[in-house]
Design an enzyme around this catalytic site. Structure first.
Site, PDB file in Angstrom:
ATOM      1  N   MET A 257      19.147  -2.990  20.746  1.00  0.00           N
ATOM      2  CA  MET A 257      19.361  -2.823  22.178  1.00  0.00           C
ATOM      3  C   MET A 257      18.061  -2.974  22.973  1.00  0.00           C
ATOM      4  O   MET A 257      16.975  -2.998  22.403  1.00  0.00           O
ATOM      5  CB  MET A 257      19.975  -1.445  22.458  1.00  0.00           C
ATOM      6  CG  MET A 257      21.367  -1.253  21.867  1.00  0.00           C
ATOM      7  SD  MET A 257      22.047   0.380  22.172  1.00  0.00           S
ATOM      8  CE  MET A 257      22.295   0.343  23.956  1.00  0.00           C
ATOM      9  N   HIS A 258      18.210  -3.081  24.300  1.00  0.00           N
ATOM     10  CA  HIS A 258      17.127  -2.963  25.288  1.00  0.00           C
ATOM     11  C   HIS A 258      16.188  -4.172  25.384  1.00  0.00           C
ATOM     12  O   HIS A 258      15.386  -4.240  26.310  1.00  0.00           O
ATOM     13  CB  HIS A 258      16.260  -1.721  25.031  1.00  0.00           C
ATOM     14  CG  HIS A 258      17.018  -0.465  24.768  1.00  0.00           C
ATOM     15  ND1 HIS A 258      17.999  -0.003  25.606  1.00  0.00           N
ATOM     16  CD2 HIS A 258      16.923   0.433  23.753  1.00  0.00           C
ATOM     17  CE1 HIS A 258      18.473   1.142  25.118  1.00  0.00           C
ATOM     18  NE2 HIS A 258      17.859   1.414  24.001  1.00  0.00           N
TER      19      HIS A 258
ATOM     20  N   ASP B  97      23.741  -1.943  18.634  1.00  0.00           N
ATOM     21  CA  ASP B  97      23.775  -1.651  17.201  1.00  0.00           C
ATOM     22  C   ASP B  97      24.383  -0.292  16.866  1.00  0.00           C
ATOM     23  O   ASP B  97      25.135  -0.162  15.898  1.00  0.00           O
ATOM     24  CB  ASP B  97      22.378  -1.788  16.585  1.00  0.00           C
ATOM     25  CG  ASP B  97      21.300  -1.050  17.350  1.00  0.00           C
ATOM     26  OD1 ASP B  97      21.599  -0.318  18.319  1.00  0.00           O
ATOM     27  OD2 ASP B  97      20.115  -1.218  16.992  1.00  0.00           O
TER      28      ASP B  97
END
Length: 485
Positions: free
Chosen positions: A79-80, A236
């Site tokens: 992520m991110h 995830d």
């Protein structure tokens, strides 16, 4: 057949799932990190695609008939991360990853520029999130910022290669700080605080819905039928939850991967940013989750393996006859903050530390301290979730660290919660991604999102918990003493 693609930090993992829910095969291809400056963590998106193609070749060679029967693909990913594209969809710079800490000053600027940030996004501004990264690029690389036509998360850039479509899902988008998490839609207010608009964001679909179809030329190259559906996919951790059947309020798991995650499902949006607890969308409609995150978990053990020149299996074998009394006397305290920390400290400068080394300290003592330090970080995260009103009595354990029964028992003893290992739990997000692909092809949630069989159960031991308590107190005190030093 359904294919799950999990774009992790250290590896792209593929998993092939049949329509009875059985894992047919897996394959992977390793990735490396680049850290050109202190606090930086980057990867080249082109390497993600190369690794995916490599893993596809391995899986196809090992299971040619099953692979050819794929008609649904699901995605999971770290992520991110910020993947910046220009007008022609060319990547403008290396992707800035979730464990990158350079944008700490921009977090303060974002909080000031968006007074309703915590209410809308449900999270504190932290360097790991996507929005501060774009403010950093705007400040330090203005020529690149001016050319940004699209911002994609890692798995969604991979989807662009698969389908040609720019799409994301609420579970992953919630980690950008641009999503209205309660409404599961982009927030124009938060985007404007970064001088961005929703025109630069991907279209949103639910994780279990179709997002597009595999490009015809790619389907032909992979030996697949036309019109292979690609699901929205998930971040995830939300994908891992789907993989172990954590779909109902109160269901939860611990993920011991590169990062350490404690994830609990909620039936509504329940933000509590004051405790650095994340409130995100889950991978199913009308589901949310709370999450605590430590930035270094199983990666601490990999780091220590490199440091002492031994493999993981050797180090863990040395703990087979390890005495808890010996650990209390001779093992150092380890702070696992090799990349700073999120929950509960929100401190990108938190250091990794071995404290209390003695002449009697052995390599096994230090290995134990690494496992214990990560465990204590998880205990801090669980306390933060409990302070936010979340109660859990059992947690599944997933990720690479779940292979160690010693570590599973240590976690159970420290947090006083039953820890469950499931068959295939190391599959993590790849299994969840495959299941999301199945759902996008019409599968029913109750039939698809079942709990894998229990492989082992670890119940907390009161005596061991009592022995760990003073070491946990020392662990917490050490961080406070070193904070800002």
């Amino acid at each position: 057949m359904f294919l799950g693609i999990d774009l992790g930090t250290s590896e792209v993992k593929l998993l092939l799932l049949d329509s009875a829910g059985h894992i047919v095969g897996t394959a992977g291809s390793a990735l490396t990190l680049s850290s050109p400056e202190s606090l930086w963590s980057e990867q080249e998106p082109a390497n993600w695609w190369t690794a995916t193609q490599d893993a596809v070749a391995k899986l196809r060679a090992a299971h040619p008939m099953a692979f050819a029967a794929i008609h649904g693909i699901g995605l999971s990913g770290q992520m991110h991360g910020a993947v910046l594209l220009d007008e022609a969809d060319a990547v403008l710079r290396p992707a800035i990853l979730w464990n990158d800490g350079r944008s700490h000053a921009e977090c303060e600027e974002l909080t000031a520029a968006a007074p309703r940030l915590h209410d809308i996004a449900g999270n504190l501004a932290m360097p790991g999130f996507t929005a501060p990264k774009l403010l950093w690029v705007k400040k330090h690389e203005p020529d690149i910022f001016e050319r940004v036509k699209s911002v994609l998360l890692p798995k969604d850039w991979l989807r662009l290669q698969l389908t040609g479509d720019k799409v994301s899902d609420p579970s992953d988008a919630a980690g950008t700080l641009w999503l209205d998490v309660a409404r599961r839609d982009w927030s124009d207010e938060l985007l404007a605080s970064c001088d961005l608009t929703r025109a630069q964001m991907p279209r949103l679909v639910e994780a279990s819905e179709p997002s597009g179809v595999l490009k015809p030329e790619l389907a032909k190259a992979w030996g697949l039928a036309p019109e292979v559906i690609v699901a929205g996919g998930a971040g995830d951790n939300a994908a891992s939850a789907i993989g172990i059947g954590a779909t109902q309020p109160g269901d939860g798991f611990i993920s011991l991967g590169t990062s350490g995650v404690l994830f609990v499902v909620n039936d509504r949006y329940r933000p509590n940013p004051a405790s650095a607890v994340h409130a995100f969308c889950h991978a199913l409609p009308q589901r949310w989750h709370q999450m605590s995150v430590m930035l270094s978990a199983a990666s601490c053990l990999r780091w220590f393996c490199t440091l002492v020149g031994a493999d993981e299996a050797t180090l863990l074998a040395e703990l087979a006859s390890f005495s808890p009394n010996d650990s209390a006397v001779n093992a150092p305290i380890f702070l696992p903050y090799l990349a700073g920390e999120r929950t509960p400290h929100n401190d990108p400068f938190a250091p990794g530390v071995f404290h209390g080394l003695k002449a009697q300290t052995t390599r096994a003592h230090c290995t134990y301290a690494v496992l214990e330090g990560v465990t204590f970080g998880l205990a801090d995260g669980l306390d933060a979730l409990r302070a936010a009103g979340t109660q859990v009595h059992q947690l599944s354990l997933v990720g690479g660290g779940s292979r160690s029964h010693f570590w599973a028992q240590l976690i159970a003893d420290a947090v006083k919660v039953d820890i469950v290992l499931h068959t295939g739990s190391e599959a993590g997000g790849a299994l969840g991604a495959a299941r999301l692909g199945w759902l996008a092809c019409g599968g029913a949630i109750d039939a698809v999102c079942t709990r894998p069989p229990v492989a082992a159960l670890f119940s907390p031991d009161p005596q061991r918990h009592a022995r760990l308590a003073p070491r946990l107190a020392r662990f917490r005190d050490l961080y406070q003493r070193l904070r800002g030093a």
